[in-house]
Design a protein around this motif. Structure first.
Motif, PDB file in Angstrom:
ATOM      1  N   TYR A 260       0.858  -1.178   0.000  1.00 41.08           N
ATOM      2  CA  TYR A 260       0.000   0.000   0.000  1.00 41.08           C
ATOM      3  C   TYR A 260       0.894   1.228   0.000  1.00 41.08           C
ATOM      4  O   TYR A 260       1.989   1.229   0.557  1.00 41.08           O
TER       5      TYR A 260
ATOM      6  N   ALA B 229      -2.198  12.659   5.264  1.00 41.29           N
ATOM      7  CA  ALA B 229      -3.605  12.992   5.478  1.00 41.29           C
ATOM      8  C   ALA B 229      -4.562  12.194   4.585  1.00 41.29           C
ATOM      9  O   ALA B 229      -5.731  12.578   4.428  1.00 41.29           O
ATOM     10  N   GLU B 230      -4.070  11.115   3.995  1.00 41.19           N
ATOM     11  CA  GLU B 230      -4.934  10.227   3.220  1.00 41.19           C
ATOM     12  C   GLU B 230      -4.814   8.814   3.771  1.00 41.19           C
ATOM     13  O   GLU B 230      -3.850   8.479   4.463  1.00 41.19           O
ATOM     14  N   GLY B 231      -5.786   7.978   3.433  1.00 38.41           N
ATOM     15  CA  GLY B 231      -5.677   6.580   3.821  1.00 38.41           C
ATOM     16  C   GLY B 231      -4.754   5.821   2.881  1.00 38.41           C
ATOM     17  O   GLY B 231      -4.449   6.296   1.787  1.00 38.41           O
ATOM     18  N   PRO B 232      -4.291   4.650   3.294  1.00 37.82           N
ATOM     19  CA  PRO B 232      -3.456   3.836   2.408  1.00 37.82           C
ATOM     20  C   PRO B 232      -4.205   3.463   1.131  1.00 37.82           C
ATOM     21  O   PRO B 232      -5.405   3.201   1.155  1.00 37.82           O
TER      22      PRO B 232
ATOM     23  N   MET C 213      -7.830 -10.243   8.069  1.00 36.22           N
ATOM     24  CA  MET C 213      -7.309  -8.930   8.390  1.00 36.22           C
ATOM     25  C   MET C 213      -5.880  -8.810   7.871  1.00 36.22           C
ATOM     26  O   MET C 213      -5.210  -9.807   7.617  1.00 36.22           O
ATOM     27  N   LEU C 214      -5.434  -7.565   7.699  1.00 36.70           N
ATOM     28  CA  LEU C 214      -4.089  -7.307   7.232  1.00 36.70           C
ATOM     29  C   LEU C 214      -3.169  -7.035   8.416  1.00 36.70           C
ATOM     30  O   LEU C 214      -3.551  -6.350   9.368  1.00 36.70           O
TER      31      LEU C 214
ATOM     32  N   PHE D 217      -4.169   0.838  -2.165  1.00 35.16           N
ATOM     33  CA  PHE D 217      -3.632  -0.433  -2.655  1.00 35.16           C
ATOM     34  C   PHE D 217      -2.784  -0.218  -3.903  1.00 35.16           C
ATOM     35  O   PHE D 217      -3.154   0.520  -4.814  1.00 35.16           O
TER      36      PHE D 217
ATOM     37  N   LYS E 157       0.895   5.442   0.877  1.00 35.65           N
ATOM     38  CA  LYS E 157       0.139   6.410   1.674  1.00 35.65           C
ATOM     39  C   LYS E 157       0.730   7.800   1.553  1.00 35.65           C
ATOM     40  O   LYS E 157       1.909   8.016   1.842  1.00 35.65           O
TER      41      LYS E 157
ATOM     42  N   PHE F  62       0.359  -5.232   9.042  1.00 32.62           N
ATOM     43  CA  PHE F  62       1.203  -4.269   8.348  1.00 32.62           C
ATOM     44  C   PHE F  62       2.601  -4.188   8.942  1.00 32.62           C
ATOM     45  O   PHE F  62       2.801  -4.385  10.151  1.00 32.62           O
ATOM     46  N   GLY F  63       3.561  -3.830   8.072  1.00 37.11           N
ATOM     47  CA  GLY F  63       4.868  -3.415   8.543  1.00 37.11           C
ATOM     48  C   GLY F  63       4.821  -1.954   8.979  1.00 37.11           C
ATOM     49  O   GLY F  63       3.777  -1.300   8.874  1.00 37.11           O
ATOM     50  N   GLY F  64       5.948  -1.447   9.441  1.00 40.92           N
ATOM     51  CA  GLY F  64       5.995  -0.093   9.972  1.00 40.92           C
ATOM     52  C   GLY F  64       6.110   0.999   8.922  1.00 40.92           C
ATOM     53  O   GLY F  64       5.982   2.183   9.254  1.00 40.92           O
TER      54      GLY F  64
ATOM     55  N   SER G  29      -1.656 -11.260   4.803  1.00 37.17           N
ATOM     56  CA  SER G  29      -2.860 -11.870   5.373  1.00 37.17           C
ATOM     57  C   SER G  29      -2.794 -13.378   5.174  1.00 37.17           C
ATOM     58  O   SER G  29      -1.988 -13.887   4.393  1.00 37.17           O
TER      59      SER G  29
ATOM     60  N   PHE H 141       3.710   0.794   2.694  1.00 35.85           N
ATOM     61  CA  PHE H 141       3.487  -0.236   3.710  1.00 35.85           C
ATOM     62  C   PHE H 141       3.389  -1.605   3.045  1.00 35.85           C
ATOM     63  O   PHE H 141       2.660  -1.785   2.071  1.00 35.85           O
TER      64      PHE H 141
END
Lengths: 112, 115
Positions: free
Chosen positions: A36, A41-44, A99-100, A46, A38, A102-104, A93, A89
């Motif tokens: 993903y 101020a936005e969502g991730p 669910m996902l 795909f 990012k 995630f890495g940092g 899964s 990111f």
């Protein structure tokens, strides 16, 4: 205990060159992997995915490689563009749920 | 088409207050997820709905966190008696079906700051 790790918090690349982002995982139950992107101020959003039955998936400038024996995946961006500058990111899964995990994240900066 | 929307985008709460965060998934999407993203970290799973059924709440950090999706569409994440450690961005995602290969589409998130 982090099951998905991105060991490079940041990466700087010149425009036109290749960007390589890396990700390692520990849970052998994971069988689907995603990247993903990012922006602030936005969502991730795909980007690209790969199933564990494959070792490579390509979509335009983006290619994801999976090495199951090493529990390692990487995202290659060629050629890199300034608009690719974002946080990337890695996610996984499989196993007990959809669910996902995630890495940092890795912050990519592409310099003009 | 319309994506996932979340409201409010920003919320400031005093410690001890209750908050409610709303998620409007993409129309027709069966699956809905909530994630919590602390500063400088990746999102972490909180809970999952398939239609109106909450099938997994293993990621909720305490019993102060409660989520619902009563009609299988809009979802609300409620946090009671907020604490400073609850400060984070709360992300909602939806997917068309319930398989692991169904792409999760994320909303912009609600940034919660607890003073």
């Amino acid at each position: 205990d982090q099951q998905v790790k991105q060991n490079s918090p940041s990466l700087s690349v010149q425009e036109g060159r290749i960007s390589i982002l890396n990700c390692d995982y520990t849970n052998s139950m994971f069988d689907y992997f995603l990247w993903y992107k990012k922006y602030p101020a936005e969502g991730p959003t795909f980007l690209i995915s790969i199933s564990s039955i494959k070792d490579k998936n390509e979509d335009g400038r983006f290619t994801v490689f999976l090495n199951k024996s090493a529990k390692h995946l990487s995202l290659h961006i060629v050629p890199s563009q300034p608009g690719d500058s974002a946080v990337y990111f890695c996610a996984a899964s499989g196993g007990t749920g959809n669910m996902l995990t995630f890495g940092g994240g890795t912050r990519l900066m592409v310099k003009p | 088409g319309a994506g996932v929307s979340q409201s409010p985008r920003y919320k400031v709460a005093k410690r001890g207050q209750d908050v409610a965060l709303r998620c409007d998934p993409i129309s027709g999407h069966v699956s809905l997820f909530w994630y919590q993203q602390a500063l400088g970290q990746g999102p972490e799973f909180l809970t999952y709905f398939q239609n109106e059924a909450q099938l997994d709440k293993s990621g909720l950090p305490s019993d102060r966190f409660f989520a619902e999706r009563p009609e299988g569409s809009v979802s609300t994440l409620k946090i009671q008696r907020t604490q400073q450690e609850d400060s984070a961005v709360y992300l909602c995602a939806s997917s068309l079906a319930s398989g692991i290969t169904d792409t999760q589409y994320f909303g912009p998130g609600t940034r919660l700051t607890v003073l």
